[in-house]
Design an enzyme around this catalytic site. Structure first.
Site, mmCIF file in Angstrom:
data_model
loop_
_atom_site.group_PDB
_atom_site.id
_atom_site.type_symbol
_atom_site.label_atom_id
_atom_site.label_comp_id
_atom_site.label_asym_id
_atom_site.label_seq_id
_atom_site.Cartn_x
_atom_site.Cartn_y
_atom_site.Cartn_z
ATOM 1 N N GLU A 198 1.500 -6.247 6.210
ATOM 2 C CA GLU A 198 2.071 -5.891 4.999
ATOM 3 C C GLU A 198 3.670 -6.452 4.600
ATOM 4 O OE1 GLU A 198 0.976 -1.158 4.762
ATOM 5 O OE2 GLU A 198 3.141 -1.464 4.989
ATOM 6 N N GLU B 124 -5.714 -0.055 7.359
ATOM 7 C CA GLU B 124 -4.860 1.376 7.498
ATOM 8 C C GLU B 124 -5.458 2.235 6.420
ATOM 9 O OE1 GLU B 124 -0.740 1.400 7.597
ATOM 10 O OE2 GLU B 124 -0.616 -0.593 9.094
#
Length: 473
Positions: free
Chosen positions: A163, A372
């Site tokens: 991320e 995720e």
């Protein structure tokens, strides 16, 4: 229908689960220092102990094996391997991760390593401001080289940066993550340096681990227009460029979207210092797959010049606290009237995952690993020691159905990792916001609790689901 070799997995991050923050030669990371600032985390929670995975990894892997997990994605703490960020290797750190990898393999669980999940060694932040200096490119490559040398023979799936869009934006624009800066010019320059580091490590990996697969993990939230008002559609198209393509185009094509570069230069007076060879480095570091972290979609509308400004995200856990937020004259993020939300005002949108996968496949045509996906909520332990989290089961089940539909549409998805396996320290939300399939007795009050592991209903559901998929295969 899912392939018989589909990687049914779960995930975690070093700072959020390991604890042992200064044990066996590990040095502080930027998060170890950042949490000392009053008000930055819920009730001052820290990762000093977290859920003590460092000392309990065998117990945790045994629970994974009992579930039938086929893959486990975890991150390596840079400062556990290189306490100064470079040079001297901490052999105890190598040994810990080597033992974890061996334990996973012994239980037929595929290890997936994330090289960087936000915990930069504080030594590098102090020395040259971390991601703001091009010096970090060489140090990140050297760190990755050590990992490939020690683990590349056993680990075939790797994630470079987790991320990047989040740790760069929250760290250098919103001051919600380390190093706590609000400066868009510094943010975009640090982001470019991170792009170069990411591409350089991918190129190195292809030399050192030719039979492996590597790619970055991106937090993707597809952008929806509030309605068919052309002004809202125009705003939303740009927000998809600004929030997503600005990173993904670099990862996959080695260049920035022209619309965003024009906006930064003409509207924000921000220029990115791109040196002569930079674009060649970016184009050379092509990933083998794209990791996607998906939690919610975003809905946008045009924001008038006298409209709402930027507001902090809801970290209170009190529903309906998140208000409209945006940039006057450009956009505002609004509530989607068709979606329910969590207690942290995250919109629950399984169809959005199908939309996300289809959009990514249409634009980039690359294999995708869901790195995720999960639900953070309050979980209540009953008097007889059970956790009935039907809301999580429903969340996971509907999102998995969306993946299956996207595969039928043509997307190449080869794995799915729930977030997370055990409960863990949520970066800004402490231990109250629980994501795990396994409950951990860990509380905010003086960061207390026995650290006992207790299987939730969702644990048993995922175990049954994986077994069912195995039987179907």
């Amino acid at each position: 229908m899912f392939d018989k070799d589909f990687l049914w997995g779960s995930a975690s991050a070093a700072y959020q689960v390991e604890g042992a923050h200064l044990t066996d030669g590990k040095s502080p990371s930027v998060w170890d220092e950042f949490v000392k600032i009053p008000g930055k985390t819920f009730n001052g929670t820290t990762g000093k102990v977290a859920v003590d995975h460092y000392h309990r990894y065998k117990e945790d892997v045994a629970l994974m094996a009992e579930m039938g997990l086929k893959a486990y994605r975890f991150s390596i703490a840079w400062s556990r391997i290189l306490p100064e960020g470079r040079s001297q290797v901490n052999q105890a750190g190598i040994e810990f991760y080597s033992n974890l990898i061996d334990e996973l393999i012994a239980h037929e669980i595929e290890p997936i390593i994330t090289i960087y999940h936000w915990d930069l060694p504080q030594a590098l932040q102090d020395e040259y401001k971390g991601w703001e200096s091009r010096r970090i490119i060489e140090d990140f490559v050297s760190y990755a080289r050590i990992l490939f040398q020690n683990f590349g023979d056993r680990v075939k799936y790797w994630v470079t940066l987790n991320e990047q869009n989040i740790f760069i934006n929250f760290g250098y624009n919103l001051a919600m993550h380390p190093p706590g800066i609000k400066d868009p010019q510094r943010m975009y320059q640090a982001n470019h340096i991170a792009n170069l580091a990411n591409a350089s490590v991918i190129s190195l990996f292809h030399e050192m681990v030719p039979d492996g697969k590597i790619g970055p993990s991106f937090a993707y939230s597809p952008a929806y227009a509030l309605d068919c008002n052309p002004q809202n559609v125009l705003t939303t198209d740009f927000m998809e460029d600004l929030n997503s393509h600005f990173w993904l185009d670099v990862y996959l094509w080695g260049r920035y979207p022209r619309s965003v570069i024009t906006y930064l230069k003409d509207k924000k007076h921000i220029s990115i210092n791109i040196l002569e060879n930079d674009l060649a480095i970016l184009k050379a570091g092509q990933p083998d797959f794209l990791g996607i972290n998906y939690y919610q979609s975003n809905t946008f509308a045009f924001n008038p010049i006298d409209g709402v400004g930027q507001l902090a995200m809801n970290t209170s856990g009190k529903k309906s606290k998140q208000k409209e937020s945006g940039e006057p004259g450009l956009y505002k993020r609004v509530q989607n009237p068709y979606l329910e939300t969590t207690n942290w005002d995250w919109e629950i949108d399984p169809t959005g995952l199908r939309i996300a996968l289809n959009r990514l496949t249409s634009r980039y045509d690359i294999p995708i690993l869901i790195t995720e996906n999960g639900l953070g909520e309050y979980d209540q332990l009953t008097k007889d020691g059970q956790i009935h989290d039907d809301y999580r089961i429903n969340y996971l089940e509907t999102h998995i159905q969306a993946i299956e539909q996207a595969i039928a549409d043509g997307s190449q998805v080869f794995g799915y990792c729930t977030w997370s396996f055990t409960d863990l320290l949520s970066w800004l939300n402490g231990y109250q916001k629980r994501y795990g399939l396994v409950y951990v007795d860990r509380q905010e009050a003086e960061q207390s609790g026995t650290l006992q592991r207790i299987k939730k209903d969702s644990y048993y559901w995922y175990k049954y689901f994986i077994q069912k998929q195995k039987n179907l295969g």
